[in-house]
Design a protein around this motif. Structure first.
Motif, short mmCIF file in Angstrom:
data_model
loop_
_atom_site.label_atom_id
_atom_site.label_comp_id
_atom_site.label_asym_id
_atom_site.label_seq_id
_atom_site.Cartn_x
_atom_site.Cartn_y
_atom_site.Cartn_z
N ASN A 3 -4.09 13.07 1.25
CA ASN A 3 -4.73 12.16 0.69
C ASN A 3 -4.92 12.64 -0.88
OD1 ASN A 3 -6.27 9.99 0.10
ND2 ASN A 3 -8.44 11.39 0.46
N LYS A 4 -4.29 11.78 -1.64
CA LYS A 4 -4.19 12.41 -3.19
C LYS A 4 -3.81 13.71 -3.33
CE LYS A 4 -8.03 9.30 -4.59
NZ LYS A 4 -9.50 9.41 -3.85
N GLY A 34 -0.16 8.69 5.11
CA GLY A 34 -0.94 8.73 3.79
C GLY A 34 -0.71 7.58 2.86
N GLN A 35 -1.58 7.12 2.21
CA GLN A 35 -1.44 5.85 1.45
C GLN A 35 -0.09 6.05 0.69
OE1 GLN A 35 -4.82 5.00 -1.19
NE2 GLN A 35 -6.05 4.63 0.54
N SER A 36 0.37 4.73 0.11
CA SER A 36 1.28 4.65 -0.97
C SER A 36 1.16 5.69 -2.17
CB SER A 36 1.54 3.06 -1.30
OG SER A 36 2.97 3.12 -1.25
N SER A 57 0.47 8.59 -2.25
CA SER A 57 -0.15 9.90 -1.93
C SER A 57 0.62 11.31 -2.09
CB SER A 57 -1.06 9.97 -0.49
OG SER A 57 0.11 9.70 0.32
N ASN A 96 -10.82 5.63 6.65
CA ASN A 96 -10.57 4.57 5.85
C ASN A 96 -9.06 4.22 5.74
OD1 ASN A 96 -13.17 4.70 4.77
ND2 ASN A 96 -12.70 5.94 3.09
N PHE A 97 -8.20 5.17 6.16
CA PHE A 97 -6.72 4.89 6.26
C PHE A 97 -6.40 4.41 7.44
CE2 PHE A 97 -2.44 6.34 7.26
CZ PHE A 97 -1.91 5.78 6.51
N ALA A 130 -7.97 0.59 8.06
CA ALA A 130 -7.97 -0.40 6.93
C ALA A 130 -7.74 -1.72 7.31
CB ALA A 130 -6.84 0.06 6.06
N SER A 131 -7.03 -2.08 8.47
CA SER A 131 -6.77 -3.40 8.90
C SER A 131 -7.85 -3.66 9.87
CB SER A 131 -5.45 -3.54 9.34
OG SER A 131 -5.42 -2.93 10.78
N HIS A 182 3.35 5.06 6.72
CA HIS A 182 2.14 4.72 6.42
C HIS A 182 1.87 3.51 7.53
CE1 HIS A 182 4.14 2.09 3.23
NE2 HIS A 182 3.99 1.17 4.37
#
Ligand SMILES: Nc1ncnc2c1ncn2[C@@H]1O[C@H](COP(=O)(O)OP(=O)(O)O)[C@@H](O)[C@H]1O
Ligand SMILES: [Mg+2]
Lengths: 250, 246
Positions: A212-213, A34-36, A38, A235-236, A239-240, A196
């Protein structure tokens, strides 16, 4: 095996984890991705009991960790090993003293047996000549390896790693990932890794929980991750530009 | 955090600190290490400030003794009384609050922000007790020796200054040091020293232990630790003096 049932955790107004349930299996590298921000670290720290959850249950195999008294928790803690994000080596102790520390505190071994165990663990993570050095004197990659050696010193059944390869170059990162996976198989440990890093996801993602969140948004393995319809996960993962390109070529 | 919440948290913290150690042998080794770190490493600064303070007190007293009816030995007497009653306990306590306090707060604080404290907890170790109890015991044990050292060195400093400045004769000074000694004053000061030792170690540990954030917060905690333990020392000094000398 570690089972989470309906985990909720908030800090005051801030809902960090929302109704998370999943089963992490033994002998596998289980990832939490998960994102930073999250909630990965909060989830991991809740699992090991450094943070108390608001509601929900955590089972270590069949043992209900959430409602356990202090003494029983302490016993389970002896079956846990943890590799922290920055290594968290004790900086007043040398490399070998760091690995010996849990043995000093919790084992009934003789000095000779402890010495043997320390060399075994350090050998296992490929630390050859740094035994007498202090954490500040070795590289980030070596610190992580020593942290792994310390985490496995007491032969844990459960291994936890918080972003084990953050701050490492890609080559060293993969070496660390593979090391964790090998050890997991060798000792049939239940290993949970926060990350991540998409390289880790592809390399060792045998079971993946995507948050996610603060909500469980997806669960699966690395083979399935490219084909998912899940928008947040896409999206995660993509992303790159690198991964976008790879996907367009598939 | 409000003042009262702070006090409540501090008391709960002390309850965690003062609990049975995991392994006796490890605990004992820790205490020895802390005695060295907190005590032996402070000998230098205690000797330097005591020698100078003793010297200055003796010179000030001598230069203020303008009335010829006052005997010369008062210089030695005043130096001794100042060292015993106030300087070697309270002032040394304040200086150690700066030196030892900032050291402890930043040590514990950086262990917190680099997750070394979490690493202890996950092993099932009571980190507060493991890290801090030995410091408190070590300081409570060693600081009385620092007190005695400070008194001794301070009086010697006063004697040397008197001799070199030619203010009073050596026999007069030595007579003054011996005259009318009240042993209870030493006991009073030793009790203060014990209380200060507890403050100097436990308060900075408290601030370090509850740091969150990074290096910047560790620095802030260290400043707060020094300021607040100094204030507590002054407060305790007042209360103990009223209680013990009444
Ligand atoms: N002790 C805490 N008190 C308040 N909020 C916290 C605390 N720890 C984490 N948080 C918040 O919880 C959220 C998730 O943080 P974290 O689990 O560290 O994210 P990550 O997935 O990057 O590891 C963040 O918004 C963070 O600010
Ligand atoms: Mg994190």
């Amino acid at each position: 095996m570690i089972t989470l049932k309906n985990i909720n955790k908030s800090f005051g107004e801030l809902d960090v984890l929302n109704d998370i349930s999943i089963q992490f299996e033994a002998g596998k590298t289980n990832l939490i991705i998960g994102q930073s921000g999250s909630g990965k670290t909060v989830l991991l720290k809740s699992i090991i009991g450094l943070l108390d959850v608001d509601t929900g249950y955590i089972y270590y195999d069949d043992r209900d960790f959430t409602n356990m008294n202090f003494k029983d928790k302490k016993e389970i803690r002896k079956e846990m090993g943890m590799v922290f994000q920055g290594g968290a080596l004790f900086d007043s102790l040398s490399v070998e003293e760091n690995v010996k520390f849990p043995l000093d505190m919790f084992s009934a071994m003789s000095e000779d047996e402890k010495k043997e165990r320390v060399s075994f663990c350090l050998d296992r993570v490929d630390i050859k000549k740094a035994h007498k050095l202090y954490p500040a004197e070795i590289s980030g990659g070596m610190q992580k390896r020593v942290a792994i050696a310390r985490a496995i010193a007491l032969n844990p059944r459960y291994l936890f790693c918080d972003e084990p390869n953050s701050g490492l170059d890609p080559v060293t990162a993969i070496v660390i990932d593979q090391l964790i996976q090998e050890i997991t198989k060798e000792y049939n440990m239940t290993t949970i890794i926060n990350t991540h890093d998409m390289n880790s996801v592809m390399e060792i993602g045998e079971k993946i929980l995507f948050i996610n969140k603060g909500v469980k948004a997806w669960e699966g393995c690395s083979d399935e991750i490219f084909d998912t319809e899940n928008q947040a996960l896409n999206n995660f993962v993509f992303a790159s530009n690198l991964f976008k390109k790879i996907k367009s070529k598939l | 955090m409000s003042f009262f919440e702070n006090i409540g948290q501090y008391i709960l913290f002390l309850k965690r600190v003062v609990s049975k150690p995991e392994k006796g042998r490890v605990f004992f080794a820790q205490i020895i290490k802390e005695i060295y770190k907190l005590g032996v490493n402070s000998v230098g600064i205690v000797v330097i400030i005591s020698v100078f303070m003793g010297a200055v007190i003796s010179l000030q007293t001598a230069y203020n003794l303008v009335n010829p009816l006052l005997p010369d030995y008062l210089v030695g007497y005043t130096t001794r009384e100042s060292m015993i009653l106030e300087f070697s306990s309270t002032i040394v306590g304040l200086i150690l609050a700066g030196k030892v306090g900032s050291n402890i707060a930043s040590e514990i604080g950086s262990m917190r922000v680099t997750e070394q404290i979490d690493a202890l907890e996950i092993m099932g170790i009571n980190s507060a007790s493991y890290l801090i109890f030995p410091k408190i015991i070590a300081a409570v044990f060693i600081n009385p020796f620092l007190y005695v050292l400070s008194v001794f060195v301070g009086i010697t400093g006063g004697l040397m200054a008197s001799y070199m400045a030619g203010t009073v004769s050596v026999p007069d000074f030595i007579y003054g040091v011996q005259v009318d000694l009240i042993p209870y004053y030493i006991i009073y000061s030793l009790i203060k020293t014990l209380v200060f030792a507890f403050i100097i170690t436990s308060v900075p540990s408290f601030y370090g232990y509850y740091v969150s954030g990074g290096a910047l917060e560790v620095g802030k905690a260290s400043t707060k630790a020094v300021v607040n333990s100094s204030i507590l020392i002054l407060l305790a000094n007042l209360i103990l003096t009223q209680l013990l000398l009444k």
